[in-house]
Scaffold this active site. Structure first.
Site, mmCIF file in Angstrom:
data_model
loop_
_atom_site.group_PDB
_atom_site.id
_atom_site.type_symbol
_atom_site.label_atom_id
_atom_site.label_comp_id
_atom_site.label_asym_id
_atom_site.label_seq_id
_atom_site.Cartn_x
_atom_site.Cartn_y
_atom_site.Cartn_z
ATOM 1 C CD GLU A 203 -2.736 -1.525 0.219
ATOM 2 O OE1 GLU A 203 -2.797 -0.704 -0.706
ATOM 3 O OE2 GLU A 203 -3.414 -2.563 0.247
ATOM 4 C CG ASP A 399 -3.337 -2.300 -7.357
ATOM 5 O OD1 ASP A 399 -2.256 -2.227 -6.744
ATOM 6 O OD2 ASP A 399 -4.435 -2.045 -6.835
#
Length: 611
Positions: A203, A399
């Site tokens: 993250e 991502d």
């Protein structure tokens, strides 16, 4: 380390004026043996079929045509463990077979209904999933081996991540942070054959060194530990010989908060004023790497690359970015029972019932114009620094599953960007972070505050009223693991080591940040809560088994059978070392081992084969 290949050399004679580096973060939580549909192994099947195999096809095309890509590709350790797991390897062809049969059934239905275009799209899906099955078999059912090939020739640079994507700013002991990293490095080396130079901090979470208090009480009733001076992320990475990682924009550019990628997915777009500020501020600040300052040995300082916000909007935003274009395949509308998609986005506000037919050829053409637009945006961002002695570098992290799975045409877009840069004299070159650091110096040291790329830029996604209860279990589990590993009784017998290894596996799986993320976003809240409680229960079961063994020196048949069940279910990290959780373990800088020969790196371990 510099990979020797034509792809690490400049394919054209002109000197680059600036660089673009893509970073693709490929990760899924551990789902093998924990459900199938709608949540579970199906996630891994979808990602493999729609993202990983299409990306390998793109890389194969670029290798054939000698086109640079040189991106940073993170294959998270827990993803590596799943892609090599016997259950996935056995089940994935069956999944593809079901998709192929569903496409045939759809074709028959649409043909009988006189809907010729939908029948043609069904044939498109038949070809797509048949190609996936053919590719999987061509790669000897070893997706990791295929990626490793492109890593070895320099077309990509495979980097690592936290072992189970543990969110490091909120982990409760330094040993847990170090163990996430050390287990990751060992897993990466076993699968890829070399020590990783870079890491995707889960993250993009960063914490500096400093005093820290536990934010919640322990669920087991044990006293909340006192606060302590914890190490910064940069120190733990430096100790493991990790050269670089990535942080979000606002950690470097404190004058301004930009929307996070997750906010962009929900439709947030920078205001005109924000965009103007991003354009006219010190352009070099976001387009150069920095050493991270902190109280650790600067002789082995770790580097950060900041995320560029302006170009990221175009890829992340499903509202105003490329994936929201009406020509592209709509993600949400599916035809059941097969689950194939036959409709295009049509418009961001268009109801499901009004979605129009999807035309793959039109979407493939639109990709080219969007690739050209993206390259132009990169050029605009960097052009002020084209004459600098040290060329600027724009970092675009995403991502990986955004490409192909969420945005079906995304892998084609990546290929089109690479070809646009290769074919046109833009002054821009694609490069990996490792290669850039081999060629150019850092811009100095930078001290950063704690933060992430999540909504609000802080820890809120992972620590909030809906998720704080998870940490009431994580913290005592971390403290107990450190205590029992440090005591060292487990070292005295093979059974003691076996029990402790499973305890450490369950702790790592408990620490996965995916559970809090799925709870907060509501994407799969029930599944995430069940999974967290499952690993918490199994941790406590293994803990009880250890305590019984420690007092009696043996296990009952029931205990041994239960341990075997848990080991079989969560058979990851076969060579996991409980010594990583010993208090103060591995504070010294680690030397880089030699590259492992491909045969040795790809051979399954004895433990893995047994599992």
């Amino acid at each position: 380390m510099t990979k020797a290949s034509p792809h690490t050399a400049v394919n054209i004679t002109r000197k680059p004026s600036g660089f673009l580096t893509f970073t693709l973060h490929a990760h899924l939580p551990y789902v093998v043996n924990h459900g199938t549909w709608p949540h579970g192994l199906e996630w891994l099947h979808e990602a493999a079929a729609e993202t990983y195999l299409p990306l390998l096809r793109v890389l194969k095309n670029l290798e054939r045509d000698n086109v640079r890509f040189n991106c940073n590709l993170n294959l998270s350790p827990i993803l590596l463990e799943q892609l090599s797991h016997p259950v996935f390897i056995a089940e994935f062809p069956n999944y593809l077979g079901r998709k192929i049969v569903a496409a045939q059934e759809d074709e028959a239905f649409f043909t009988q209904s006189g809907e010729a275009h939908y029948a043609e799209t069904a044939r498109f899906w038949h070809r797509f999933f048949s190609q996936a099955l053919e590719d999987f078999n061509h790669f000897d059912q070893n997706i990791i081996k295929a990626f490793r090939h492109f890593n070895d020739i320099g077309l990509i640079d495979i980097i690592t991540c936290g072992a189970t994507h543990g969110y490091m700013p909120l982990l409760g002991t330094d040993e847990s942070v170090r163990a996430q990293i050390r287990t990751a490095v060992a897993t990466h080396t076993r699968h890829i054959g070399e020590h990783p130079r870079g890491i995707w901090a889960p993250e993009c979470g960063y914490r500096p060194a400093g005093f820290w208090n536990y934010p919640v009480a322990n669920a087991d009733g044990t006293p909340t530990p006192s606060g302590f001076d914890r190490i910064g992320v940069e120190q733990a990475l430096s100790e493991s010989n990790i050269d670089f990682f990535f942080v979000d924009t606002h950690l470097v550019e404190e004058s301004h908060r930009v929307p996070s990628p997750y906010e962009l997915l929900n439709g947030a777009v920078p205001t005109d004023e924000q965009t103007e500020q991003m354009t006219h501020r010190d352009y070099r600040r976001l387009y150069q790497p920095y050493y991270v300052d902190g109280p650790y040995d600067k002789a082995n300082a770790t580097t950060i690359f900041p995320r560029d916000p302006r170009t990221g909007v175009q890829v992340w935003s499903g509202d105003s970015g490329y994936p929201g274009d009406g020509t592209y395949l709509d993600f949400h509308k599916k035809r059941w029972p097969g689950g194939h998609r036959y409709w295009r986005v049509t418009g961001s506000k268009v109801d499901m019932g009004d979605k129009q037919p999807y035309y793959p050829q039109d979407a493939a053409e639109r990709v080219k114009s969007h690739a050209a637009n993206y390259v132009h945006l990169v050029w605009e961002a960097l052009q002020s620094g084209f004459n600098d002695a040290i060329p600027p570098i724009l970092c675009s992290p995403f991502d990986a599953e955004l490409f192909g799975h969420w945005w079906f045409e995304g892998t084609l877009w990546l290929e089109a960007v690479a070809r646009t840069i290769h074919d046109h004299n833009t002054g821009i070159e694609l490069i990996s972070c490792a290669e850039y650091l081999n060629r150019y110096p850092r811009a100095g040291f930078i001290a950063m505050h704690e933060g992430s790329w999540g909504a609000e830029g802080n820890n809120h996604v992972w620590m909030n009223p809906d998720t704080s209860w998870t940490y009431t279990h994580i913290y005592p589990a971390e403290l107990y693991t450190r205590e029992v590993c440090t005591a060292g009784e487990w070292r005295k017998s093979a059974m003691g080591k076996r029990i402790m290894q499973q305890l450490c596996r369950e702790l790592l799986l408990l620490e996965s940040s995916d559970w809090q993320f799925l709870i907060t976003t509501g994407a799969a809240r029930d599944y995430a809560e069940i999974r967290f409680l499952t690993h918490n229960d199994q941790f406590n079961e293994v803990k009880a088994i250890w305590q019984g063994f420690e007092s009696s020196g043996s296990l009952t048949p029931t205990q041994e059978a239960r341990l075997a069940e848990i080991e079989l279910r969560d058979s990851v990290f076969p060579d996991i070392d409980p010594g990583l959780w010993v208090a103060g373990a591995h504070e010294a800088h680690e030397a880089v081992p030699a590259k492992i020969p491909a045969e040795a790196a790809l051979a399954p371990s004895e433990d893995a084969a047994t599992a």
